[in-house]
Design a protein around this motif. Structure first.
Motif: not given
Length: 125
Positions: A89, A97, A76-80, A64, A84-87
């Motif tokens: 807020e 996280y 923002v947290v960006w998770v792959e 992440f 897929n990937s998702v963020h």
């Protein structure tokens, strides 16, 4: 981008497995490790290695990225994952996280020890 005068800050905790899985390509791994040693002294980059002997840790759920932005933009947290990937807020998600990242930083080797371990890995190649 990380070499610019106004470069953003990067703090990376990398699991030792990421390095060890590349041992089947020693020339590539050597270049990558040397590059990390070259860029790590920059004041905007902090690199920590999470050693195998750290055992189970919350980072095992997957990678992440925490990204902080100037106000009024939310962090923002960006998770792959595999498909897929998702963020996220929301402050609850970002807070969760952030707590995981704090745990990983506390468990990982410090920057000087990380640098030393990378040098040791280079000697093994």
């Amino acid at each position: 981008m990380l070499a610019r005068e106004d470069a953003p800050k990067l703090w990376a905790v990398i699991d030792e497995a990421a390095f060890r899985r590349s041992e089947s390509m020693p020339a590539t791994l050597k270049e990558q490790l040397e590059h990390l040693l070259d860029v790590e002294p920059r004041t905007n980059i902090t690199l920590q290695l999470l050693p195998f002997d750290a055992g189970f840790h919350p980072g095992l759920y997957g990678s992440f990225m925490l990204m902080g932005f100037p106000q009024p933009n939310p962090d923002v947290v960006w998770v792959e994952n595999l498909t897929n990937s998702v963020h996220f807020e929301g402050s609850d998600d970002v807070g969760s996280y952030t707590e995981v990242f704090d745990h990983l930083r506390a468990t990982a080797l410090g920057p000087p020890e990380t640098r030393s371990r990378i040098k040791d890995m280079l000697k093994e190649l």
